[in-house]
Write a protein that holds these residues in place. Structure first.
Motif, PDB file in Angstrom:
ATOM      1  N   TYR A 103      -8.758   9.738   0.759  1.00 29.50           N
ATOM      2  CA  TYR A 103      -8.191  10.535   1.907  1.00 29.50           C
ATOM      3  C   TYR A 103      -7.376  11.576   1.228  1.00 29.50           C
ATOM      4  N   PRO A 120       7.677   2.928  -8.296  1.00 23.18           N
ATOM      5  CA  PRO A 120       6.171   2.346  -7.281  1.00 23.18           C
ATOM      6  C   PRO A 120       6.169   1.450  -7.939  1.00 23.18           C
ATOM      7  N   LEU A 152       0.624   3.927  -2.775  1.00 21.72           N
ATOM      8  CA  LEU A 152       0.071   5.559  -2.301  1.00 21.72           C
ATOM      9  C   LEU A 152       1.298   7.051  -2.852  1.00 21.72           C
ATOM     10  N   LYS A 153       2.355   5.900  -2.836  1.00 19.80           N
ATOM     11  CA  LYS A 153       3.904   6.953  -3.474  1.00 19.80           C
ATOM     12  C   LYS A 153       2.933   7.128  -5.274  1.00 19.80           C
ATOM     13  N   GLN A 191      -9.068  -0.163  -2.046  1.00 17.98           N
ATOM     14  CA  GLN A 191      -8.681   0.793  -1.495  1.00 17.98           C
ATOM     15  C   GLN A 191      -7.955   1.885  -2.435  1.00 17.98           C
ATOM     16  N   THR A 244       6.782  -2.945  -7.431  1.00 20.26           N
ATOM     17  CA  THR A 244       5.494  -2.786  -7.133  1.00 20.26           C
ATOM     18  C   THR A 244       4.989  -5.031  -8.890  1.00 20.26           C
ATOM     19  N   LYS A 252       0.198   9.870  -4.943  1.00 19.09           N
ATOM     20  CA  LYS A 252      -0.133  11.412  -4.623  1.00 19.09           C
ATOM     21  C   LYS A 252       0.619  11.446  -6.406  1.00 19.09           C
ATOM     22  N   LEU A 259       0.692  -1.168  -0.383  1.00 19.95           N
ATOM     23  CA  LEU A 259       0.223   0.058  -0.001  1.00 19.95           C
ATOM     24  C   LEU A 259       0.731   1.468  -0.015  1.00 19.95           C
ATOM     25  N   PRO A 260       1.972   1.188   0.606  1.00 22.95           N
ATOM     26  CA  PRO A 260       2.691   2.822   0.259  1.00 22.95           C
ATOM     27  C   PRO A 260       3.262   2.688  -1.229  1.00 22.95           C
ATOM     28  N   LEU A 261       3.357   1.612  -1.163  1.00 22.35           N
ATOM     29  CA  LEU A 261       3.855   2.068  -2.838  1.00 22.35           C
ATOM     30  C   LEU A 261       2.801   2.718  -4.061  1.00 22.35           C
TER      31      LEU A 261
END
Length: 431
Positions: free
Chosen positions: A332, A116, A60-61, A325, A120, A64, A56-58
């Motif tokens: 968010y 990212p 999210l990046k 997700q 992944t 962004k 998930l952090p990847l």
């Protein structure tokens, strides 16, 4: 897990990732077994959610970067229109410099959108390898097949003989036959791909050879295999039945391909809706991507009929996770102030400017205050003269205006921003 490593995927890149994911799957299976949940289908769903959650952090990046791109695109398109039709080296260098300046203005690196995804992809491919051959990675399931595999091998039944008992010709089965080895792990690989029909054929073969005790052992292990492979009344080792073809009746197994198509369509629609797309009807790459997004869910649905039900369950679980997700990420970003995000990126970019030998106070302060919202988007596709008047003069790019003129006798690292700025300064002196 060293005793079953022989038939795990041995690729130099995906192999280590697959073994790490296999270790996670084994821990998850053992943990759930303590609560009486010995079911591969349920474990696969939990495993798919867990691995996607770790990524998930990847994601999210990457999202962004997509949001920032939607803000930067009008400026980048204006620069591209400004130099449209100019193929000389000087113009190409200036366009590259101005485009790079836009990225630096918002504190974004062009590679941050691709990195990212590049990370992944190997994880997802390795995850597929694990799902496809669970006994090779999960020791308790591997051990369940050990006794029957030894008995069958001692009976003189080869790996190729076992492969003939199932209609499924998966990569795992083909690899075991190709190895032409009497190693026990290859027997277990094929037994792990067996559906109930294949188990019945193996039991009949044992009875025909006069080994009723081994046939009883086969029946016992097939019952255990059905228990751990049963999901909502379906055997995840079976292939989905194509209804009305060859006299096949409509069964619940067809729901897996249907759910795969529906969930993937929803996932793609939500993903595209959350990421603003450039309104460029002449962009063939964008048109191709839109076509692929429409076709891919149906391609996946067709592929579900070619693989065991367990693979389809894995795809559906992944789609469901991505739907949830996307909903969470959209919520968010609705609460995220993009101005604050840009300000944070600018602070990080200032440090990069200092490393490039550029004074951030003079080269960055003015341009960082400009916003894409000030650009008239309707003018980005006008003639070159109009575009040059609208974009270049009132809002000069970082390359044309905001760089401090470098000293001509100072040497800069070739390929750096300062190096190109120095080149542009010399060009302007010659005009």
């Amino acid at each position: 897990m060293m005793d079953v490593i022989l038939t795990t995927y041995q690729g130099s890149i995906l192999g280590p990732i697959a073994r790490l994911l296999g270790q996670i799957l084994e821990w998850l299976y053992v943990f759930m077994s303590r609560f009486g949940i010995e079911n591969v289908g349920v474990c696969m769903i939990a495993f798919t959610f867990l691995v996607n959650l770790l990524m998930l952090p990847l994601v999210l990046k990457q999202q962004k970067f997509a949001k920032m791109s939607s803000i930067m695109n009008p400026e980048i398109m204006a620069i591209q229109e400004k130099y449209k039709g100019k193929r000389d080296q000087a113009s190409q260098q200036k366009m590259s410099m101005e485009t790079q300046a836009v990225y630096q203005k918002y504190g974004v690196s062009p590679a941050s959108g691709c990195l990212p995804m590049l990370i992944t992809f190997p994880i997802l491919f390795a995850l597929y390898r694990v799902i496809y051959n669970i006994p090779a990675y999960v020791k308790p399931i591997h051990n369940m097949y050990t006794n029957v595999a030894q008995s069958v091998r001692n009976l003189g039944i080869s790996v190729e003989d076992l492969s003939q008992m199932t209609n499924s010709k998966t990569y795992v089965i083909q690899n075991a036959v190709k190895a032409d080895s009497a190693d026990l792990n290859y027997y277990i690989d094929i037994l792990g791909q067996f559906n109930q029909e294949a188990w019945d054929k193996l039991a009949s073969t044992c009875n025909a050879k006069g080994f009723a005790s081994i046939a009883d052992l086969v029946d016992q292990v097939s019952g255990q295999a059905y228990h751990i492979n049963s999901f909502l009344g379906l055997n995840i080792a079976d292939l989905p039945v194509v209804p009305f073809i060859g006299g096949a009746a409509l069964t619940a197994s067809v729901l897996i391909p249907i759910l795969s198509v529906i969930t993937q369509m929803i996932s793609m629609k939500l993903s595209m809706a959350s990421t603003p797309q450039p309104q460029d009807t002449e962009n063939t790459a964008m048109a191709s991507m839109n076509t692929m997004n429409k076709v891919m869910p149906f391609v996946t649905g067709v592929m579900c009929f070619m693989f065991p039900i367990g693979v389809g369950i894995y795809w559906v679980a992944g789609n469901v996770f991505r739907i949830l997700q996307t909903i969470v990420i959209n919520a968010y970003f609705k609460r995220l102030d993009m101005d604050d995000l840009i300000a944070k990126n600018v602070e990080k970019a200032k440090k990069r400017f200092e490393k490039l030998g550029i004074d951030p106070n003079t080269a960055f302060a003015d341009v960082s205050k400009q916003r894409t919202s000030n650009i008239d988007k309707s003018k980005t596709k006008t003639s070159q003269s109009a575009t040059r008047k609208k974009v270049n003069r009132p809002k000069k790019s970082l390359a044309d205006k905001d760089f401090k003129r470098p000293e001509t006798n100072k040497k800069y690292k070739e390929g750096s921003v300062a190096h190109y700025a120095n080149m542009l300064a010399r060009d302007n002196d010659g005009k």
